[in-house]
Design a protein around this motif. Structure first.
Motif, short mmCIF file in Angstrom:
data_model
loop_
_atom_site.label_atom_id
_atom_site.label_comp_id
_atom_site.label_asym_id
_atom_site.label_seq_id
_atom_site.Cartn_x
_atom_site.Cartn_y
_atom_site.Cartn_z
N THR A 35 0.83 -1.21 0.00
CA THR A 35 0.00 0.00 0.00
C THR A 35 0.86 1.26 0.00
O THR A 35 0.56 2.25 -0.68
N SER A 36 1.96 1.23 0.75
CA SER A 36 2.85 2.40 0.78
C SER A 36 3.48 2.65 -0.58
O SER A 36 3.67 3.81 -0.97
N ALA A 37 3.78 1.58 -1.34
CA ALA A 37 4.34 1.75 -2.68
C ALA A 37 3.33 2.43 -3.60
O ALA A 37 3.69 3.32 -4.39
N ILE A 38 2.05 2.02 -3.48
CA ILE A 38 1.02 2.65 -4.30
C ILE A 38 0.83 4.11 -3.89
O ILE A 38 0.74 5.01 -4.75
N LEU A 39 0.79 4.36 -2.57
CA LEU A 39 0.63 5.73 -2.10
C LEU A 39 1.81 6.61 -2.50
O LEU A 39 1.65 7.79 -2.83
N ALA A 40 3.02 6.03 -2.50
CA ALA A 40 4.21 6.79 -2.90
C ALA A 40 4.12 7.20 -4.36
O ALA A 40 4.47 8.34 -4.72
N SER A 41 3.65 6.29 -5.21
CA SER A 41 3.51 6.62 -6.63
C SER A 41 2.46 7.71 -6.84
O SER A 41 2.70 8.66 -7.59
N LEU A 42 1.34 7.59 -6.15
CA LEU A 42 0.29 8.61 -6.29
C LEU A 42 0.75 9.96 -5.74
O LEU A 42 0.48 11.01 -6.33
N ALA A 43 1.46 9.92 -4.61
CA ALA A 43 1.92 11.17 -4.01
C ALA A 43 2.95 11.88 -4.89
O ALA A 43 2.94 13.10 -5.01
N SER A 44 3.86 11.09 -5.51
CA SER A 44 4.87 11.71 -6.37
C SER A 44 4.24 12.33 -7.60
O SER A 44 4.64 13.41 -8.05
N ARG A 45 3.21 11.68 -8.16
CA ARG A 45 2.51 12.25 -9.32
C ARG A 45 1.78 13.53 -8.93
O ARG A 45 1.77 14.51 -9.68
N TRP A 46 1.14 13.51 -7.75
CA TRP A 46 0.45 14.71 -7.27
C TRP A 46 1.43 15.86 -7.08
O TRP A 46 1.16 17.01 -7.46
N LEU A 47 2.61 15.55 -6.52
CA LEU A 47 3.60 16.60 -6.29
C LEU A 47 4.13 17.13 -7.61
O LEU A 47 4.38 18.35 -7.73
N LEU A 48 4.29 16.26 -8.60
CA LEU A 48 4.74 16.72 -9.92
C LEU A 48 3.76 17.72 -10.51
O LEU A 48 4.15 18.76 -11.05
N ARG A 49 2.46 17.40 -10.43
CA ARG A 49 1.45 18.33 -10.96
C ARG A 49 1.44 19.64 -10.18
O ARG A 49 1.32 20.72 -10.76
N LEU A 50 1.58 19.55 -8.85
CA LEU A 50 1.56 20.74 -8.02
C LEU A 50 2.74 21.66 -8.33
O LEU A 50 2.58 22.87 -8.54
N LEU A 51 3.94 21.06 -8.39
CA LEU A 51 5.13 21.88 -8.66
C LEU A 51 5.14 22.39 -10.09
O LEU A 51 5.64 23.48 -10.37
N GLY A 52 4.56 21.60 -11.01
CA GLY A 52 4.47 22.06 -12.39
C GLY A 52 3.58 23.27 -12.52
O GLY A 52 3.86 24.19 -13.30
N SER A 53 2.50 23.29 -11.75
CA SER A 53 1.60 24.45 -11.79
C SER A 53 2.23 25.68 -11.15
O SER A 53 1.83 26.80 -11.45
N ARG A 54 3.24 25.46 -10.30
CA ARG A 54 3.93 26.59 -9.66
C ARG A 54 5.08 27.12 -10.53
O ARG A 54 5.75 28.08 -10.14
N GLY A 55 5.35 26.46 -11.64
CA GLY A 55 6.38 26.95 -12.55
C GLY A 55 7.79 26.50 -12.23
O GLY A 55 8.75 27.08 -12.75
N LEU A 56 7.96 25.47 -11.37
CA LEU A 56 9.30 25.00 -11.06
C LEU A 56 9.89 24.25 -12.25
O LEU A 56 9.16 23.72 -13.09
N SER A 57 11.21 24.21 -12.30
CA SER A 57 11.89 23.52 -13.40
C SER A 57 11.61 22.02 -13.33
O SER A 57 11.30 21.48 -12.26
N SER A 58 11.74 21.36 -14.48
CA SER A 58 11.48 19.92 -14.53
C SER A 58 12.45 19.15 -13.66
O SER A 58 12.10 18.14 -13.05
N GLY A 59 13.71 19.62 -13.57
CA GLY A 59 14.68 18.95 -12.72
C GLY A 59 14.31 19.02 -11.25
O GLY A 59 14.42 18.03 -10.52
N ALA A 60 13.84 20.17 -10.80
CA ALA A 60 13.41 20.32 -9.40
C ALA A 60 12.17 19.49 -9.12
O ALA A 60 12.05 18.88 -8.05
N GLN A 61 11.24 19.45 -10.06
CA GLN A 61 10.05 18.61 -9.90
C GLN A 61 10.43 17.14 -9.75
O GLN A 61 9.92 16.43 -8.89
#
Length: 288
Positions: A35-61
């Motif tokens: 379950t933690s592996a699934i939650l980790a994957s979902l959380a990382s995708r959510w963070l990618l979308r969040l940081l992408g909307s804030r304009g951070l560089s792809s490397g930082a995301q």
């Protein structure tokens, strides 16, 4: 039936550091880790979308999502071990005793692991950067905890240990800007007018659409000895991936421009052999 299943799930298989490990605790621990592996994957995708909307560089995301994924998975593993009946305090004490012995055998893995964390946090290189490591040039595709994957121009993947990226010289063509200056060597006959050659080379550079004219092109006279003058055409380009192609385009254009301007290339020195078998330039024979 239910009492038998309950007794089976609670039957102690093994006791470690005062904690009983049962079939039920093993199932629960595996479920927690999964379950933690699934939650980790979902959380990382959510963070990618969040940081992408804030304009951070792809490397930082990429770095932030990786760190979040590893943290969630590590937390899940600890909770899973605790759910299995393992006492974490006793487990940590035992691991401290074994760390010295295991450290010698896993020294390289531990070094790459720490280097991977440093790369993700400090980001001297990031995903998508165009880098040169040793004789290899390519784009960083992934930074793992043990090694980094670099995709070369020939679409070959090179696996580079993270420790090598930390200890060896690495040229990052994407930092601080992706602009790259390329050097095109040009030979011309010693009879040519250097000023005309310089003017022609600058005109060729100005005519190429991918050369950054606002950053200024430059022509240098590297050698002026017979039988040839050696020039260097220095131009800036915006994408380091295209350096070989643009340099080739410039050479084709220079060859055509030289023919139009009547600029001769270097005259090759013809070599003949005397009767004694030693090479001698043809012009020396004529003088004799």
């Amino acid at each position: 039936m239910l009492p038998k299943i309950r007794d089976f799930l609670h039957y102690p298989i093994l006791t470690i550091s005062g904690g009983d490990i049962t079939p039920g605790s093993i199932i629960l621990g595996v479920a927690v880790v999964f379950t933690s592996a699934i939650l980790a994957s979902l959380a990382s995708r959510w963070l990618l979308r969040l940081l992408g909307s804030r304009g951070l560089s792809s490397g930082a995301q990429f770095a932030a999502s990786k760190i979040l994924r590893y943290s969630v998975v590590l937390l899940g593993i600890l909770v899973g071990l605790s759910s299995m009946g393992l006492r974490l305090d006793a487990l940590f004490a035992a691991s401290a005793v074994l760390a010295v012995g295991i450290g010698f055998g896993l020294q390289n893995i531990a070094q790459n692991f720490v280097s991977g964390l440093v790369l993700l946090i400090e980001q001297p290189v990031a995903k998508g950067d165009f880098v040169k490591v040793g004789n290899s040039v390519g784009v960083i595709e992934d930074i793992g905890l043990r090694a980094t994957q670099i995709l070369t121009r020939d679409q070959e993947t090179i696996i580079v240990p993270n420790s090598e990226l930390m200890t060896s010289p690495v040229i990052n063509h994407s930092r601080p800007t992706p602009h790259l200056r390329i050097d095109v060597k040009v030979d011309a006959s010693a009879k040519s007018d250097p000023a005309l050659v310089r003017e022609t080379l600058l005109a060729v550079a100005a005519a190429h659409p991918e050369v950054l004219g606002d950053m200024g092109s430059e022509v240098r006279l590297d050698q002026c000895n017979e039988p040839a003058f050696v020039f260097s055409l220095l131009v800036w380009i915006s994408n380091p991936h295209d350096d070989l192609r643009i340099a080739s385009d410039l050479r084709f254009a220079i060859e055509a421009a030289f023919r139009d301007k009547g600029i001769e290339g270097p005259i090759p020195e013809r070599i003949t052999y005397a009767r004694d078998g030693l090479p001698r330039p043809l012009r020396e024979q004529n003088e004799n």
